[in-house]
Design a protein around this motif. Structure first.
Motif, PDB file in Angstrom:
ATOM      1  N   ARG A   3       0.840  -1.193   0.000  1.00 52.50           N
ATOM      2  CA  ARG A   3       0.000   0.000   0.000  1.00 52.50           C
ATOM      3  C   ARG A   3       0.880   1.249   0.000  1.00 52.50           C
ATOM      4  O   ARG A   3       2.034   1.225   0.410  1.00 52.50           O
ATOM      5  N   SER A   4       0.298   2.336  -0.430  1.00 52.29           N
ATOM      6  CA  SER A   4       1.027   3.596  -0.544  1.00 52.29           C
ATOM      7  C   SER A   4       0.388   4.630   0.370  1.00 52.29           C
ATOM      8  O   SER A   4      -0.818   4.578   0.625  1.00 52.29           O
ATOM      9  N   PRO A   5       1.164   5.585   0.864  1.00 53.98           N
ATOM     10  CA  PRO A   5       0.552   6.690   1.610  1.00 53.98           C
ATOM     11  C   PRO A   5      -0.289   7.601   0.728  1.00 53.98           C
ATOM     12  O   PRO A   5      -1.055   8.425   1.222  1.00 53.98           O
ATOM     13  N   ILE A   6      -0.163   7.458  -0.585  1.00 52.35           N
ATOM     14  CA  ILE A   6      -0.968   8.255  -1.517  1.00 52.35           C
ATOM     15  C   ILE A   6      -2.399   7.728  -1.507  1.00 52.35           C
ATOM     16  O   ILE A   6      -2.637   6.524  -1.569  1.00 52.35           O
ATOM     17  N   VAL A   7      -3.349   8.626  -1.431  1.00 49.40           N
ATOM     18  CA  VAL A   7      -4.757   8.243  -1.458  1.00 49.40           C
ATOM     19  C   VAL A   7      -5.442   8.936  -2.627  1.00 49.40           C
ATOM     20  O   VAL A   7      -4.993   9.982  -3.107  1.00 49.40           O
ATOM     21  N   ASP A   8      -6.545   8.344  -3.084  1.00 48.78           N
ATOM     22  CA  ASP A   8      -7.274   8.911  -4.221  1.00 48.78           C
ATOM     23  C   ASP A   8      -8.266   9.965  -3.736  1.00 48.78           C
ATOM     24  O   ASP A   8      -8.238  10.393  -2.573  1.00 48.78           O
ATOM     25  N   TYR A  10     -11.211   9.732  -2.907  1.00 48.95           N
ATOM     26  CA  TYR A  10     -12.122   9.270  -1.857  1.00 48.95           C
ATOM     27  C   TYR A  10     -11.376   8.804  -0.607  1.00 48.95           C
ATOM     28  O   TYR A  10     -11.962   8.175   0.267  1.00 48.95           O
ATOM     29  N   GLY A  11     -10.069   9.099  -0.524  1.00 50.63           N
ATOM     30  CA  GLY A  11      -9.300   8.759   0.655  1.00 50.63           C
ATOM     31  C   GLY A  11      -8.842   7.322   0.723  1.00 50.63           C
ATOM     32  O   GLY A  11      -8.373   6.870   1.779  1.00 50.63           O
ATOM     33  N   PRO A 188      -8.197   2.083  -6.787  1.00 47.72           N
ATOM     34  CA  PRO A 188      -7.766   3.469  -6.993  1.00 47.72           C
ATOM     35  C   PRO A 188      -6.690   3.583  -8.064  1.00 47.72           C
ATOM     36  O   PRO A 188      -5.796   2.740  -8.160  1.00 47.72           O
ATOM     37  N   TYR A 189      -6.790   4.616  -8.878  1.00 50.70           N
ATOM     38  CA  TYR A 189      -5.815   4.964  -9.911  1.00 50.70           C
ATOM     39  C   TYR A 189      -5.664   3.874 -10.975  1.00 50.70           C
ATOM     40  O   TYR A 189      -4.628   3.772 -11.628  1.00 50.70           O
TER      41      TYR A 189
END
Length: 517
Positions: A3-8, A10-11, A188-189
């Motif tokens: 997982r990444s600290p980057i969020v889309d 919608y969090g 996401p993404y």
């Protein structure tokens, strides 16, 4: 999964392992198959109403199948919808940096390289499928083999592989065996989901296919009846006649001959028999009825999809076509804006978040809609204002006229001048040193002299107006102050220059008369 600290938006955190995989690929078995039974064949009002209602309630498979088959079976619907799709897909994409900061410019340049790839042009075309069905989905297969995350390819996914959530009808979810009823959330993404928002409300009710479905059904019936009518009345009736002494074998021979005339146009019968051709009854009005009904439905489809009928169904003059082109331009601008928003939200943001440090604004992707130019008005304006001192770049005018930059040493068109001593007319050519130049034009000289003499006075007046404009806070105040200031402006020098210019022009005119020009 990593997982990444980057969020889309919608969090939700990004799962790196999914970015490089085919998440929504079709399968031979399961809920994502590419084979679907036909819906359009034998469509009735009751069946159509049922499938439209089912789509509104969350089961859109039959409706989406019908939307696909309508494009395959109805020539007019395919034409007008294809026109709107191709108009959008053929537009150029421009990338703008968020600011003039070097880092923002660098990010825009990196994004521009991706946007200019052939794969991105294909996804731009795939997203136009949303116009008919209400939404379109493309899956991004990311490549991380280099220093940057780049899209390896974009895969269009069948809209029947997805469903909207049953609670709000707004969230698109992927059909999967993990949840056969509600589907699973989109990673996401990973997906570009385009919703053109042709109307407010549930996305599944916003496609153009829903508007055209009733017309398609009625026209399909009209075509069936029309072809049946043509089959009965389109060719003469063939009547075989036999005598009272004809046997069953003779009657069979005659029947076979009459039948063969419909397909082979040849038959052999005995002398005792004959075949008559009877003209069909005068039923031209009935044929026109079917034709008129089909054309009426075609026009309704044209209005719904391209906003007019002038360029698709009716003949038109050039003036009428210009008016209707403006109507279509409104639709094209709205379509381009909607697709630009989708790509910025679902591709530009993911691309920048994966490749660049956070904290900066994103570059913008813009689908350009060229505006029609009134070239005749432009040429008249240039002819009037350039001699008065208006400065215009040649490259700008060449771009508007579609003319390329002249090659070095090429023969260039120029302003014709008086014949030279040898009787050969020469042309002024300022771009090629050494080119023959005719006698100077006296009008041009007078215009330059007048402009030079009046420039000082004009500059003083412009400075006064500029200072006045900077000191006011509204146009109304500027108007009132200008009325007060105008009497104090000195126009003596300008008036003197104008008088001298008029006198010089008068003398030049007299000189031309004396020379016999």
């Amino acid at each position: 999964m990593a997982r990444s600290p980057i969020v889309d938006l919608y969090g939700r955190p990004i799962e790196y392992d999914q970015l490089t995989e085919d998440v929504a690929a079709p399968r031979v078995t399961g809920v994502r198959q590419v084979w679907h039974p036909s819906v359009a064949g034998g469509l009735t009002p009751g069946r159509l109403a049922a499938l439209l209602q089912a789509a509104a309630e969350g089961d859109a498979r039959d409706y989406l199948t019908l939307a696909e088959e309508m494009e395959e079976r109805d020539l007019h619907y395919a034409s007008v919808l294809g026109t709107r799709k191709l108009a959008l897909a053929g537009l150029n994409i421009r990338v703008e940096a968020a600011t003039d900061d070097p880092e923002d410019v660098r990010r825009a340049d990196v994004l521009r390289e991706v946007v200019e790839s052939p794969e991105f042009g294909e996804v731009q075309t795939d997203l136009t499928d949303a116009l008919g069905k209400g939404y379109s989905v493309a899956e991004i297969i990311w490549d991380r083999s280099g220093k940057e995350w780049v899209p390896q390819r974009f895969e269009w996914r069948d809209p029947r592989f997805f469903m909207f959530d049953r609670e709000t009808g707004q969230e698109l979810r992927l059909l999967d065996e993990a949840d056969m009823i509600n589907g699973v959330a989109l990673a996401p993404y990973k997906f570009i989901v385009h919703r053109p928002r042709l109307r407010s409300g549930l996305p599944i009710r916003g496609g153009l296919a829903r508007l055209a479905a009733v017309g398609y059904m009625c026209k399909a019936w009209t075509w069936k009846d029309w072809m049946g009518f043509a089959d009965i009345y389109g060719i003469p009736m063939r009547v075989g006649r036999y005598g009272p002494n004809a046997s069953k074998e003779d009657i069979g021979i005659l029947m076979s001959a009459v039948a063969n005339l419909g397909s082979d146009a040849a038959a052999v019968i005995p002398d005792s028999m004959r075949i008559d051709f009877t003209q069909a009854a005068n039923v031209a009005g009935a044929g026109e009825f079917f034709k008129g009904l089909a054309e009426w439905w075609d026009k309704q489809m044209s209005k719904a999809i391209v906003g007019q009928t002038m360029s698709t169904d009716d003949g038109s003059s050039m003036a009428q076509a210009k008016v209707h082109n403006e109507v279509r331009l409104d639709l094209l601008e709205a379509d381009a804006k909607a697709e630009s928003n989708t790509l910025n939200r679902m591709f530009v943001r993911p691309f920048c978040d994966l490749n660049f440090a956070p904290g900066r604004r994103y570059p913008r992707l813009i689908i350009d809609v060229p505006q029609p130019e009134n070239l005749e008005l432009l040429i008249k304006a240039l002819s009037a204002f350039v001699p008065l001192g208006l400065r215009v770049e040649q490259s700008v005018i060449r771009d508007k006229l579609g003319l390329p930059e002249p090659a070095e040493g090429a023969e260039i068109l120029g302003k014709p001048t008086e014949p030279g001593p040898s009787g050969v007319t020469t042309a002024t050519n300022r771009e090629q040193p050494g080119a023959p130049v005719g006698a100077p034009d006296i009008v041009d000289n007078q215009v330059k002299t007048l402009a030079s003499a009046a420039s000082a006075s004009m500059n003083d007046m412009v400075d006064v107006i500029r200072e006045l404009l900077d000191s006011v806070s509204s146009l109304e105040e500027f108007r009132d102050r200008l009325v007060e200031t105008y009497p104090n402006m000195s126009g003596d020098q300008l008036a003197s220059a104008m008088a001298e210019g008029m006198a010089a022009a008068s003398l030049a005119g007299r000189y031309d008369v004396i020379r016999g020009i």
